[in-house]
Design an enzyme around this catalytic site. Structure first.
Site, PDB file in Angstrom:
ATOM      1  N   ASP A  46       0.895  -0.706  -0.054  1.00 56.88           N
ATOM      2  CA  ASP A  46      -0.046  -0.231   0.005  1.00 56.88           C
ATOM      3  C   ASP A  46       0.509   1.259  -0.047  1.00 56.88           C
ATOM      4  O   ASP A  46       0.094   2.622  -0.163  1.00 56.88           O
ATOM      5  CB  ASP A  46      -1.005   0.411   0.867  1.00 56.88           C
ATOM      6  N   SER A  47       2.483   0.717  -0.437  1.00 57.06           N
ATOM      7  CA  SER A  47       2.838   2.117  -0.267  1.00 57.06           C
ATOM      8  C   SER A  47       2.990   3.083  -1.339  1.00 57.06           C
ATOM      9  O   SER A  47       3.112   4.020  -1.544  1.00 57.06           O
ATOM     10  CB  SER A  47       4.637   1.419  -0.091  1.00 57.06           C
ATOM     11  N   ASP A  85      -1.540  -6.202  -0.099  1.00 57.26           N
ATOM     12  CA  ASP A  85      -1.427  -6.018   0.647  1.00 57.26           C
ATOM     13  C   ASP A  85      -3.226  -4.994   0.631  1.00 57.26           C
ATOM     14  O   ASP A  85      -3.660  -4.434   0.241  1.00 57.26           O
ATOM     15  CB  ASP A  85      -0.777  -4.082   1.044  1.00 57.26           C
ATOM     16  N   LYS A 115      -1.136  -8.613   2.662  1.00 54.43           N
ATOM     17  CA  LYS A 115      -0.766  -8.675   4.714  1.00 54.43           C
ATOM     18  C   LYS A 115      -1.386  -7.917   4.940  1.00 54.43           C
ATOM     19  O   LYS A 115      -2.416  -6.884   4.331  1.00 54.43           O
ATOM     20  CB  LYS A 115       0.759  -7.975   3.473  1.00 54.43           C
ATOM     21  N   GLU A 117      -1.534  -5.248   8.396  1.00 54.77           N
ATOM     22  CA  GLU A 117      -0.844  -4.540   9.601  1.00 54.77           C
ATOM     23  C   GLU A 117      -1.534  -4.808  11.192  1.00 54.77           C
ATOM     24  O   GLU A 117      -2.575  -4.435  10.886  1.00 54.77           O
ATOM     25  CB  GLU A 117      -0.501  -3.061   9.308  1.00 54.77           C
ATOM     26  N   GLU A 184       8.504  -4.669  10.940  1.00 53.58           N
ATOM     27  CA  GLU A 184       9.236  -2.548  10.393  1.00 53.58           C
ATOM     28  C   GLU A 184       9.473  -1.932  11.012  1.00 53.58           C
ATOM     29  O   GLU A 184       9.499  -1.987  12.851  1.00 53.58           O
ATOM     30  CB  GLU A 184       8.365  -2.587   9.493  1.00 53.58           C
TER      31      GLU A 184
END
Ligand code: KIV
Length: 283
Positions: A46-47, A85, A115, A117, A184
């Protein structure tokens, strides 16, 4: 025929002690290149919200947009495992919505895994998605979706209390069925500790060399990001190369040098003569 890696292969790499290489990609062209370079996992991160779409942080890319990026990447990758993501607010509302949205990433985005978070507070969501048959990668330490609003972009696991919480998060995600975890921007001691403690691979970013693998944002590595975190490494300055190439093109167009004979196709002479006769006759 190239054999596609599976989650089982990624787990095997950890058992064999072979470091796992992961990188982000967002489109077909770069996905092909990173796959040809032999990475093990391609993350449609999602960057994209920042590096592709120009937003200030990762919260703004939508599920629909992520699905489009995932589709493009999945078509470009022949060997690596493709992980999509889950964007901000696509898995936080309820387990049911998380499962539905993870399903869309797989069915429409054609990714192999998703993925998300968060630590132990999301263990139930991870379990629900895994129970639906979709492999899940966790993401702990600095979690950019919440960093933007609450925690800030800072090194995590600096003190013993925070470090113990990270270990608990990692264990909860493993117990919930995650097949790997991104760690991270945490202190390297803690990242190395969880890598040793867990059976599943821990893929570090800004968390030192003691992890089972590493991940970088592709645009940081190739020099296309506007802002890069201090822990990333630029292997090539593609931005300068692209600017130089486009400047050369611009100058050649302005000077009438492009297109030259090499890039020009002609009619046969007799066809040209005939053509002129016809257009003149039509006047
Ligand atoms: O979105 C992303 O690119 C990521 C990596 C930094 C792991 O989550």
């Amino acid at each position: 025929m190239i054999e596609k890696l599976t989650v089982r292969d990624i787990l095997r790499l950890k058992k064999e002690g072979r470091r796992i290489v992961m990188i982000t990609a967002y489109d077909y062209a770069f996905a092909r290149l990173v796959d040809q370079a032999g990475v093990d996992i391609v993350l449609v991160g999602d960057s994209a919200s920042m590096v592709v779409m120009g937003y200030s942080d990762t919260r703004f890319v939508t599920l629909e947009e992520m699905i489009t990026f995932c589709k493009s990447v999945s078509r470009g990758v022949k060997r690596a495992l493709v992980v999509g993501d889950m964007p901000f607010m696509s898995f936080q509302v309820s387990k049911e919505e998380a499962v539905r949205n993870a399903g869309r990433m797989v069915k429409e985005g054609m990714v192999d895994a998703v993925k998300l978070e968060g630590g132990k507070e999301y263990a139930g969501v991870v379990r629900a998605i895994v129970n639906a048959g979709i492999p899940v990668m966790g993401h702990i330490g600095l979690t950019p979706q919440s960093a933007a609003t609450s925690t800030g972009f800072r090194l995590s696991a600096k003190d013993a209390e925070a470090a113990v919480k990270i270990v608990e998060d990692a264990k909860a995600l493993e117990e919930a069925g995650a097949f790997a975890i991104v760690a991270e921007f945490m202190t390297s001691e803690v990242a190395a500790h969880i890598s040793q403690e867990l059976e599943i691979p821990v893929i570090g970013i800004g968390s030192g060399p003691g992890c089972d693998g590493q991940v970088l944002v592709l645009y940081d590595l190739i020099g296309l990001s506007e802002f890069s975190p201090p822990f990333s490494k630029k292997y090539v300055d593609l931005a300068s190369m692209v600017r130089d190439a486009v400047t050369a093109y611009r100058n050649e167009v302005l000077e009438g040098k492009f297109p030259g004979e090499d890039h020009t196709k002609h009619m046969k002479k007799e066809e040209y003569v005939e053509f002129l006769a016809r257009v003149r006759g039509a006047k």
